[in-house]
Design a protein around this motif. Structure first.
Motif, short mmCIF file in Angstrom:
data_model
loop_
_atom_site.label_atom_id
_atom_site.label_comp_id
_atom_site.label_asym_id
_atom_site.label_seq_id
_atom_site.Cartn_x
_atom_site.Cartn_y
_atom_site.Cartn_z
N SER A 50 -6.14 0.08 -17.46
CA SER A 50 -5.59 0.62 -18.72
C SER A 50 -6.31 1.89 -19.14
CB SER A 50 -5.74 -0.43 -19.82
OG SER A 50 -7.14 -0.62 -20.07
N SER B 112 -8.41 2.05 -21.14
CA SER B 112 -8.56 1.94 -22.60
C SER B 112 -9.62 0.87 -22.89
CB SER B 112 -7.22 1.52 -23.21
OG SER B 112 -7.43 1.17 -24.57
N VAL B 113 -10.70 1.28 -23.57
CA VAL B 113 -11.83 0.36 -23.78
C VAL B 113 -12.27 0.31 -25.24
CG1 VAL B 113 -12.78 0.52 -21.44
CG2 VAL B 113 -13.38 2.25 -23.14
N GLY B 114 -11.41 0.83 -26.12
CA GLY B 114 -11.78 0.91 -27.54
C GLY B 114 -12.15 -0.42 -28.15
N ASP B 115 -11.51 -1.51 -27.70
CA ASP B 115 -11.76 -2.82 -28.32
C ASP B 115 -13.01 -3.50 -27.77
OD1 ASP B 115 -9.47 -2.54 -29.83
OD2 ASP B 115 -8.19 -3.50 -28.32
N LEU B 116 -13.58 -2.95 -26.69
CA LEU B 116 -14.78 -3.57 -26.11
C LEU B 116 -16.01 -3.18 -26.92
CD1 LEU B 116 -14.44 -3.17 -22.23
CD2 LEU B 116 -14.06 -5.18 -23.63
N VAL C 177 -7.40 -6.47 -30.30
CA VAL C 177 -8.00 -7.11 -29.12
C VAL C 177 -7.27 -6.78 -27.82
CG1 VAL C 177 -9.03 -9.06 -30.37
CG2 VAL C 177 -6.62 -9.15 -29.66
N GLY C 178 -6.41 -5.72 -27.90
CA GLY C 178 -5.59 -5.40 -26.74
C GLY C 178 -6.39 -5.13 -25.47
N ASP C 179 -7.59 -4.55 -25.62
CA ASP C 179 -8.37 -4.18 -24.43
C ASP C 179 -9.15 -5.35 -23.85
OD1 ASP C 179 -7.48 -1.57 -24.66
OD2 ASP C 179 -9.16 -0.99 -25.97
N LEU C 180 -9.20 -6.47 -24.59
CA LEU C 180 -9.95 -7.63 -24.09
C LEU C 180 -9.13 -8.38 -23.04
CD1 LEU C 180 -11.65 -9.27 -27.21
CD2 LEU C 180 -12.66 -7.81 -25.46
N LYS D 86 -9.10 -4.88 -15.92
CA LYS D 86 -8.20 -4.49 -17.03
C LYS D 86 -8.60 -3.11 -17.57
CE LYS D 86 -6.52 -6.12 -21.54
NZ LYS D 86 -5.09 -6.01 -21.23
N ALA D 87 -9.89 -2.88 -17.73
CA ALA D 87 -10.34 -1.58 -18.26
C ALA D 87 -10.02 -0.47 -17.27
CB ALA D 87 -11.85 -1.63 -18.52
N GLN E 86 -12.25 -8.31 -16.72
CA GLN E 86 -12.41 -7.28 -17.77
C GLN E 86 -12.59 -5.90 -17.14
OE1 GLN E 86 -12.32 -7.81 -21.44
NE2 GLN E 86 -11.77 -5.72 -20.86
#
Lengths: 85, 85
Positions: free
Chosen positions: A29, A31-35, B32-35, A25-26, A22
Protein backbone atom coordinates in the motif's frame (compact mmCIF):
# COMPACT_ATOMS: atom_id res chain seq x y z
CA UNK A 1 10.20 -33.20 23.53
CA UNK A 2 6.93 -33.01 25.51
CA UNK A 3 3.75 -31.31 24.30
CA UNK A 4 4.40 -28.15 26.36
CA UNK A 5 7.74 -27.60 24.61
CA UNK A 6 6.03 -28.17 21.28
CA UNK A 7 3.46 -25.47 22.17
CA UNK A 8 6.37 -23.18 23.11
CA UNK A 9 8.09 -23.72 19.77
CA UNK A 10 4.80 -23.10 17.94
CA UNK A 11 4.37 -19.88 19.95
CA UNK A 12 7.88 -18.66 19.15
CA UNK A 13 7.40 -19.51 15.45
CA UNK A 14 4.20 -17.41 15.33
CA UNK A 15 5.85 -14.62 17.32
CA UNK A 16 8.68 -14.61 14.77
CA UNK A 17 6.37 -14.26 11.78
CA UNK A 18 3.95 -11.79 13.42
CA UNK A 19 5.13 -8.80 11.42
CA UNK A 20 5.39 -10.44 8.00
CA UNK A 21 1.76 -9.56 7.08
CA UNK A 22 2.28 -5.98 8.29
CA UNK A 23 5.49 -5.55 6.29
CA UNK A 24 3.74 -7.00 3.22
CA UNK A 25 0.68 -4.71 3.62
CA UNK A 26 2.87 -1.62 4.10
CA UNK A 27 5.05 -2.55 1.11
CA UNK A 28 1.95 -3.08 -1.07
CA UNK A 29 0.00 0.00 0.00
CA UNK A 30 3.01 2.28 0.53
CA UNK A 31 0.78 3.79 3.26
CA UNK A 32 1.96 3.65 6.88
CA UNK A 33 0.22 6.62 8.50
CA UNK A 34 -1.76 4.44 10.92
CA UNK A 35 1.32 2.56 12.17
CA UNK A 36 2.74 3.78 15.48
CA UNK A 37 6.45 4.56 15.23
CA UNK A 38 6.69 4.08 19.01
CA UNK A 39 5.46 0.50 18.60
CA UNK A 40 8.16 -0.13 15.99
CA UNK A 41 10.88 1.41 18.16
CA UNK A 42 9.79 -0.65 21.21
CA UNK A 43 9.88 -3.83 19.10
CA UNK A 44 13.42 -3.03 17.92
CA UNK A 45 14.65 -2.30 21.44
CA UNK A 46 12.91 -5.33 22.99
CA UNK A 47 14.31 -7.71 20.34
CA UNK A 48 17.82 -6.34 21.04
CA UNK A 49 17.30 -7.18 24.73
CA UNK A 50 15.97 -10.64 23.81
CA UNK A 51 19.03 -11.21 21.59
CA UNK A 52 21.37 -10.36 24.49
CA UNK A 53 19.30 -12.74 26.66
CA UNK A 54 19.31 -15.46 24.00
CA UNK A 55 23.09 -15.30 23.56
CA UNK A 56 23.55 -15.11 27.34
CA UNK A 57 21.43 -18.24 27.86
CA UNK A 58 22.69 -19.95 24.71
CA UNK A 59 19.10 -20.35 23.51
CA UNK A 60 18.90 -20.96 19.75
CA UNK A 61 15.12 -20.47 19.40
CA UNK A 62 15.18 -17.13 21.26
CA UNK A 63 18.05 -15.91 19.07
CA UNK A 64 16.48 -17.10 15.83
CA UNK A 65 12.96 -15.76 16.55
CA UNK A 66 14.28 -12.37 17.59
CA UNK A 67 16.64 -12.04 14.63
CA UNK A 68 13.60 -12.49 12.40
CA UNK A 69 11.50 -9.98 14.36
CA UNK A 70 14.39 -7.48 14.49
CA UNK A 71 14.86 -7.62 10.70
CA UNK A 72 11.13 -7.20 10.06
CA UNK A 73 10.86 -4.30 12.49
CA UNK A 74 13.86 -2.55 10.88
CA UNK A 75 12.10 -2.91 7.51
CA UNK A 76 8.91 -1.46 9.07
CA UNK A 77 10.95 1.44 10.48
CA UNK A 78 12.41 2.09 7.01
CA UNK A 79 8.91 2.03 5.49
CA UNK A 80 7.57 4.30 8.25
CA UNK A 81 10.34 6.85 7.57
CA UNK A 82 10.07 6.74 3.76
CA UNK A 83 6.46 6.02 2.71
CA UNK A 84 3.67 8.61 2.77
CA UNK A 85 2.02 9.17 6.13
CA UNK B 1 19.06 -12.84 39.91
CA UNK B 2 21.98 -12.48 37.45
CA UNK B 3 22.25 -9.78 34.77
CA UNK B 4 21.04 -12.11 32.00
CA UNK B 5 17.78 -12.77 33.84
CA UNK B 6 17.41 -9.03 34.37
CA UNK B 7 17.80 -8.49 30.60
CA UNK B 8 15.18 -11.21 30.05
CA UNK B 9 12.70 -9.51 32.37
CA UNK B 10 13.35 -6.15 30.69
CA UNK B 11 12.75 -7.82 27.30
CA UNK B 12 9.48 -9.39 28.44
CA UNK B 13 8.33 -6.07 29.95
CA UNK B 14 8.95 -4.28 26.62
CA UNK B 15 7.32 -7.13 24.68
CA UNK B 16 4.27 -6.79 26.92
CA UNK B 17 3.88 -3.06 26.32
CA UNK B 18 4.74 -3.18 22.60
CA UNK B 19 1.18 -2.60 21.42
CA UNK B 20 0.18 0.13 23.87
CA UNK B 21 1.35 2.95 21.52
CA UNK B 22 -0.46 1.31 18.59
CA UNK B 23 -3.70 0.94 20.54
CA UNK B 24 -3.40 4.58 21.69
CA UNK B 25 -2.73 5.84 18.14
CA UNK B 26 -5.64 3.86 16.69
CA UNK B 27 -7.97 5.02 19.48
CA UNK B 28 -6.95 8.65 18.90
CA UNK B 29 -7.06 8.66 15.10
CA UNK B 30 -9.95 6.19 14.72
CA UNK B 31 -8.08 5.19 11.54
CA UNK B 32 -6.78 1.63 11.18
CA UNK B 33 -6.64 1.10 7.43
CA UNK B 34 -2.87 0.58 7.40
CA UNK B 35 -2.96 -2.07 10.14
CA UNK B 36 -2.78 -5.67 8.94
CA UNK B 37 -5.61 -7.78 10.36
CA UNK B 38 -3.46 -10.86 9.75
CA UNK B 39 -0.79 -9.44 12.07
CA UNK B 40 -3.43 -8.92 14.77
CA UNK B 41 -4.84 -12.44 14.34
CA UNK B 42 -1.34 -13.99 14.50
CA UNK B 43 -0.61 -12.05 17.69
CA UNK B 44 -3.85 -13.31 19.28
CA UNK B 45 -3.16 -16.92 18.30
CA UNK B 46 0.52 -16.79 19.35
CA UNK B 47 -0.31 -15.29 22.76
CA UNK B 48 -2.87 -18.07 23.31
CA UNK B 49 -0.12 -20.62 22.61
CA UNK B 50 2.27 -18.75 24.94
CA UNK B 51 -0.42 -18.75 27.67
CA UNK B 52 -0.80 -22.55 27.36
CA UNK B 53 3.02 -22.80 27.51
CA UNK B 54 3.22 -20.40 30.47
CA UNK B 55 0.61 -22.33 32.47
CA UNK B 56 2.22 -25.63 31.44
CA UNK B 57 5.65 -24.47 32.64
CA UNK B 58 4.24 -22.53 35.61
CA UNK B 59 6.01 -19.41 34.40
CA UNK B 60 4.51 -16.24 35.89
CA UNK B 61 6.31 -13.74 33.63
CA UNK B 62 5.28 -15.59 30.44
CA UNK B 63 1.65 -15.69 31.64
CA UNK B 64 1.62 -12.04 32.71
CA UNK B 65 3.31 -10.65 29.59
CA UNK B 66 1.05 -12.61 27.27
CA UNK B 67 -2.15 -11.70 29.14
CA UNK B 68 -1.21 -8.05 28.54
CA UNK B 69 -0.41 -8.62 24.85
CA UNK B 70 -3.58 -10.70 24.36
CA UNK B 71 -5.79 -7.96 25.84
CA UNK B 72 -4.12 -5.26 23.73
CA UNK B 73 -4.42 -7.33 20.55
CA UNK B 74 -8.12 -8.02 21.22
CA UNK B 75 -8.62 -4.25 21.58
CA UNK B 76 -6.73 -3.74 18.27
CA UNK B 77 -8.97 -6.37 16.63
CA UNK B 78 -12.08 -4.57 17.92
CA UNK B 79 -10.74 -1.25 16.56
CA UNK B 80 -9.83 -2.87 13.22
CA UNK B 81 -13.37 -4.26 12.88
CA UNK B 82 -15.16 -1.05 13.95
CA UNK B 83 -13.11 2.02 12.91
CA UNK B 84 -12.95 3.40 9.37
CA UNK B 85 -10.49 1.64 7.06
Amino acid sequence: MNWIELVGYAGSFLSAITFIPQVYKAWQSKSVGDLSIWMILIIIFSTLLWLVYGFGMGSGPVILANLVVLSLSLVLLYFKLTFKQ
